[in-house]
Motif scaffolding. Structure first.
Motif, PDB file in Angstrom:
ATOM      1  N   PRO A  40      23.892 -20.017  -0.186  1.00  0.00           N
ATOM      2  CA  PRO A  40      23.655 -21.162  -1.084  1.00  0.00           C
ATOM      3  C   PRO A  40      22.677 -22.194  -0.536  1.00  0.00           C
ATOM      4  N   SER A  41      21.929 -22.765  -1.459  1.00  0.00           N
ATOM      5  CA  SER A  41      21.147 -23.967  -1.150  1.00  0.00           C
ATOM      6  C   SER A  41      21.977 -25.143  -1.649  1.00  0.00           C
ATOM      7  N   ILE A  42      21.439 -26.347  -1.484  1.00  0.00           N
ATOM      8  CA  ILE A  42      22.186 -27.518  -1.981  1.00  0.00           C
ATOM      9  C   ILE A  42      22.425 -27.412  -3.491  1.00  0.00           C
ATOM     10  N   SER A  88       7.365 -20.281  -4.662  1.00  0.00           N
ATOM     11  CA  SER A  88       7.827 -20.648  -3.322  1.00  0.00           C
ATOM     12  C   SER A  88       8.777 -19.584  -2.787  1.00  0.00           C
ATOM     13  N   ILE A  89       8.749 -19.485  -1.468  1.00  0.00           N
ATOM     14  CA  ILE A  89       9.740 -18.656  -0.771  1.00  0.00           C
ATOM     15  C   ILE A  89      10.998 -19.512  -0.647  1.00  0.00           C
ATOM     16  N   GLN A  90      12.156 -18.894  -0.844  1.00  0.00           N
ATOM     17  CA  GLN A  90      13.396 -19.646  -0.638  1.00  0.00           C
ATOM     18  C   GLN A  90      13.849 -19.454   0.807  1.00  0.00           C
ATOM     19  N   TRP A  91      13.878 -20.545   1.510  1.00  0.00           N
ATOM     20  CA  TRP A  91      14.360 -20.543   2.901  1.00  0.00           C
ATOM     21  C   TRP A  91      15.746 -19.889   2.951  1.00  0.00           C
ATOM     22  N   SER A  92      16.586 -20.240   1.969  1.00  0.00           N
ATOM     23  CA  SER A  92      17.967 -19.733   1.945  1.00  0.00           C
ATOM     24  C   SER A  92      18.026 -18.236   1.639  1.00  0.00           C
ATOM     25  N   ARG A  93      16.916 -17.655   1.199  1.00  0.00           N
ATOM     26  CA  ARG A  93      16.880 -16.197   1.015  1.00  0.00           C
ATOM     27  C   ARG A  93      16.309 -15.536   2.276  1.00  0.00           C
ATOM     28  N   LEU A  94      15.243 -16.135   2.806  1.00  0.00           N
ATOM     29  CA  LEU A  94      14.569 -15.481   3.941  1.00  0.00           C
ATOM     30  C   LEU A  94      15.392 -15.574   5.229  1.00  0.00           C
ATOM     31  N   ILE A  95      15.951 -16.763   5.474  1.00  0.00           N
ATOM     32  CA  ILE A  95      16.760 -16.956   6.687  1.00  0.00           C
ATOM     33  C   ILE A  95      18.064 -17.608   6.219  1.00  0.00           C
ATOM     34  N   PRO A  96      18.998 -16.800   5.759  1.00  0.00           N
ATOM     35  CA  PRO A  96      20.174 -17.347   5.062  1.00  0.00           C
ATOM     36  C   PRO A  96      20.992 -18.343   5.880  1.00  0.00           C
ATOM     37  N   ASP A  97      20.967 -18.239   7.202  1.00  0.00           N
ATOM     38  CA  ASP A  97      21.711 -19.207   8.005  1.00  0.00           C
ATOM     39  C   ASP A  97      20.826 -20.364   8.467  1.00  0.00           C
ATOM     40  N   GLY A  98      19.646 -20.481   7.896  1.00  0.00           N
ATOM     41  CA  GLY A  98      18.763 -21.601   8.265  1.00  0.00           C
ATOM     42  C   GLY A  98      17.930 -21.283   9.490  1.00  0.00           C
ATOM     43  N   THR A  99      18.590 -20.737  10.522  1.00  0.00           N
ATOM     44  CA  THR A  99      17.871 -20.269  11.720  1.00  0.00           C
ATOM     45  C   THR A  99      18.431 -18.893  12.059  1.00  0.00           C
ATOM     46  N   GLY A 100      17.732 -18.212  12.921  1.00  0.00           N
ATOM     47  CA  GLY A 100      18.267 -16.923  13.389  1.00  0.00           C
ATOM     48  C   GLY A 100      17.769 -15.768  12.562  1.00  0.00           C
ATOM     49  N   GLU A 101      18.709 -14.937  12.178  1.00  0.00           N
ATOM     50  CA  GLU A 101      18.343 -13.641  11.615  1.00  0.00           C
ATOM     51  C   GLU A 101      17.543 -13.723  10.314  1.00  0.00           C
ATOM     52  N   CYS A 136      23.683 -24.802   4.539  1.00  0.00           N
ATOM     53  CA  CYS A 136      24.090 -24.876   5.951  1.00  0.00           C
ATOM     54  C   CYS A 136      23.226 -25.884   6.735  1.00  0.00           C
ATOM     55  N   MET A 137      21.991 -26.068   6.286  1.00  0.00           N
ATOM     56  CA  MET A 137      21.126 -27.050   6.947  1.00  0.00           C
ATOM     57  C   MET A 137      21.468 -28.471   6.473  1.00  0.00           C
ATOM     58  N   GLN A 138      21.871 -28.605   5.215  1.00  0.00           N
ATOM     59  CA  GLN A 138      22.305 -29.917   4.723  1.00  0.00           C
ATOM     60  C   GLN A 138      23.557 -30.361   5.490  1.00  0.00           C
ATOM     61  N   GLU A 139      24.403 -29.397   5.798  1.00  0.00           N
ATOM     62  CA  GLU A 139      25.628 -29.729   6.542  1.00  0.00           C
ATOM     63  C   GLU A 139      25.287 -30.278   7.933  1.00  0.00           C
ATOM     64  N   LYS A 140      24.121 -29.945   8.426  1.00  0.00           N
ATOM     65  CA  LYS A 140      23.698 -30.481   9.728  1.00  0.00           C
ATOM     66  C   LYS A 140      22.974 -31.812   9.575  1.00  0.00           C
ATOM     67  N   GLY A 141      22.848 -32.296   8.319  1.00  0.00           N
ATOM     68  CA  GLY A 141      22.184 -33.594   8.114  1.00  0.00           C
ATOM     69  C   GLY A 141      20.920 -33.491   7.286  1.00  0.00           C
TER      70      GLY A 141
END
Ligand code: BGP
Length: 470
Positions: A40-42, A88-101, A136-141
């Motif tokens: 999910p995104s926001i 646009s590319i969706q960050w939440s599709r390309l890297i679903p956890d925001g960082t990493g895989e 998940c990135m919004q949850e970090k601020g």
């Protein structure tokens, strides 16, 4: 018909290789919100907790189904004269956890879209962020967090590496001021915070993220250009009275120059810094931020233009204990006799697009730019269906034509405008307005399996592109 000229008398001929096309975004068109690894995104999150905030309760899960129908859609792009298309590319599709895989299914999908566009002679313009923070990135601020800035830069680098062999036009953000206004000032979008200081931090961190992504792109030495897409809403004073003029200058500082100056000139407008400093509202600036902004100017600017902003001097004093808002420094002004799009409530004023062009020519070193969004949203368009079954949207044709007359004049007078992209290719889901207002050259029938039908404007747009003018 091939390249046959449809119109005998072309009065407004555009430069060779002018970009004709449209703009869209991943979150508004792809659908397939939570399959193939996307998280999910926001927008997905906000919809899950407050569906009533969306027009008719329609959320972002299916949008227009581009994920499954992109091949058919790209054929429709051809049929509507596109030589270029922005999504646009969706960050939440390309890297679903925001960082990493990295999500291999997302890579496969975006690869196919890019390849299909190129195979059809449509230049892909790829934007990296269109209001769509991964939850998940919004949850970090969200943009208040520097950890999220780092994660975004890493995401951008991955995009350049994965797709930069074929994508030649990149954009870091679409309308980065909108998440500031909507999410941190005016309570329109999630996270529904009303706090100028936090909004200013979000703005600054976004500009740092942008500049670092530009730097990362340049480091890779790829062939191609990188820029940002800004919604420019020039401020006009009610009168020539000096207090009104000052009000307009201040509103321009907040709503246009706050982003335009750092990305093109490498620094914030001194007058804006002064206003914030006097009120103790400057965001935290970390060591190296100002240098990174200075060192990473854009190659190309996208200008989204929908409406001007009209202001006048403040008529009433602001209560002393009121938390700061830009509107403490000017009042909105409703110009008598203004032309309005009643569906969207936005003023239509075509010549403003020319004023923007001349401003860029004279005050921004004649930077190369293109009109990256302009369009007209209309509610209840089904009623304009003709007997042949397609929508006769003459109002949209008029809208585009009247704006293009001014674009043409700006080009004649030396503005460095390289193209025009309408918002949008096909009717799509639009944030809290959901499917209320339709903007597409192509109708999407929500009641009938998302069927696509080219509108009259789409047919007209094809001739426009083939004639390179009208
Ligand atoms: C722009 C956004 C688009 C789109 C468009 C129309 O600001 O970049 O994403 O939403 O506006 O907006 P609306 O449907 O709210 O009228």
């Amino acid at each position: 018909m091939g390249k046959a000229r449809f119109e005998q008398n072309i009065q407004h001929q555009f430069p060779d290789n002018f970009w004709w096309g449209s703009a869209a975004s991943g979150p508004q068109t792809e659908g397939a919100a939570l399959i193939d690894g996307r998280k999910p995104s926001i927008w997905d999150y906000w919809y899950s907790i407050e569906p009533g905030c969306f027009h008719n309760g329609v959320g972002p899960e299916n949008t227009s189904g581009f994920y499954h129908r992109f091949k058919q859609d790209i054929q429709l792009m051809k049929e509507t004269g596109h030589n270029s298309f922005r999504t646009s590319i969706q960050w939440s599709r390309l890297i679903p956890d925001g960082t990493g895989e990295i999500n291999v299914k997302a890579v496969a999908f975006y690869n196919q879209v890019i390849d299909e566009l190129l195979a059809n002679d449509i230049e892909p313009f790829i934007n990296l962020y269109h209001f769509d923070m991964p939850m998940c990135m919004q949850e970090k601020g969200g943009w208040e967090s520097r950890e999220v800035v780092d994660a975004y830069v890493n995401y951008a680098q991955n995009c350049f590496r994965l797709f930069g062999d074929r994508v030649k036009y990149w954009f870091t953000f679409n309308e980065p001021i909108v998440p500031v206004e909507a999410g941190y000032l005016y309570n329109w979008h999630y996270p529904n915070i009303v706090d100028f200081r936090r909004g200013a931090q979000v703005a600054h961190n976004t500009i740092v993220a942008h500049a670092r992504a530009v730097g990362a792109f340049k480091k890779l030495n790829l062939e191609g250009k990188i820029g940002i897409i800004l919604n420019l809403t020039p401020s006009y004073p009610k009168s020539e009275n000096s207090e009104d003029v000052k009000a307009a200058q201040i509103s321009d500082l907040f709503f246009n120059r706050s982003f335009l100056d750092p990305v093109t000139k490498g620094e914030y407008p001194a007058d804006l810094v002064k206003i914030l400093k006097e009120r103790d509202l400057l965001p935290t600036v970390e060591a190296g931020d100002l240098e990174v902004i200075k060192d990473n100017l854009i190659d190309l600017l996208g200008v989204n233009y929908y409406q001007p902003r009209r202001v006048k001097a403040k008529s009433e004093p602001v209560p002393e204990d009121a938390a700061f808002m830009p509107e403490h420094l000017f009042d909105p002004y409703i110009m008598p006799g203004r032309k309005i799009n009643p569906h969207r409530g936005w003023e239509i004023c075509e010549e403003v697009i020319y004023d923007i062009m001349i401003d860029l020519r004279d005050h921004y070193d004649n930077i190369p730019f293109f009109i990256s969004e302009n369009g007209m949203g209309v509610e209840g368009e089904e009623k304009f269906h003709n007997q042949e079954g397609f929508i006769e949207d003459d109002y949209r044709i008029d809208f585009v034509r009247e704006h293009l007359k001014w674009v043409h004049k700006g080009i004649q007078e030396g503005a460095n405008c390289l193209g025009y992209h309408i918002w949008t290719f096909m009717d799509n889901w639009s944030w809290t307005n959901s499917y209320k207002n339709r903007y597409g050259l192509v109708e999407v029938d929500l009641k009938n399996d998302l069927n696509r039908t080219i509108k009259k404007s789409g047919r007209w747009y094809k001739r426009l592109a083939e004639n390179n003018g009208f």
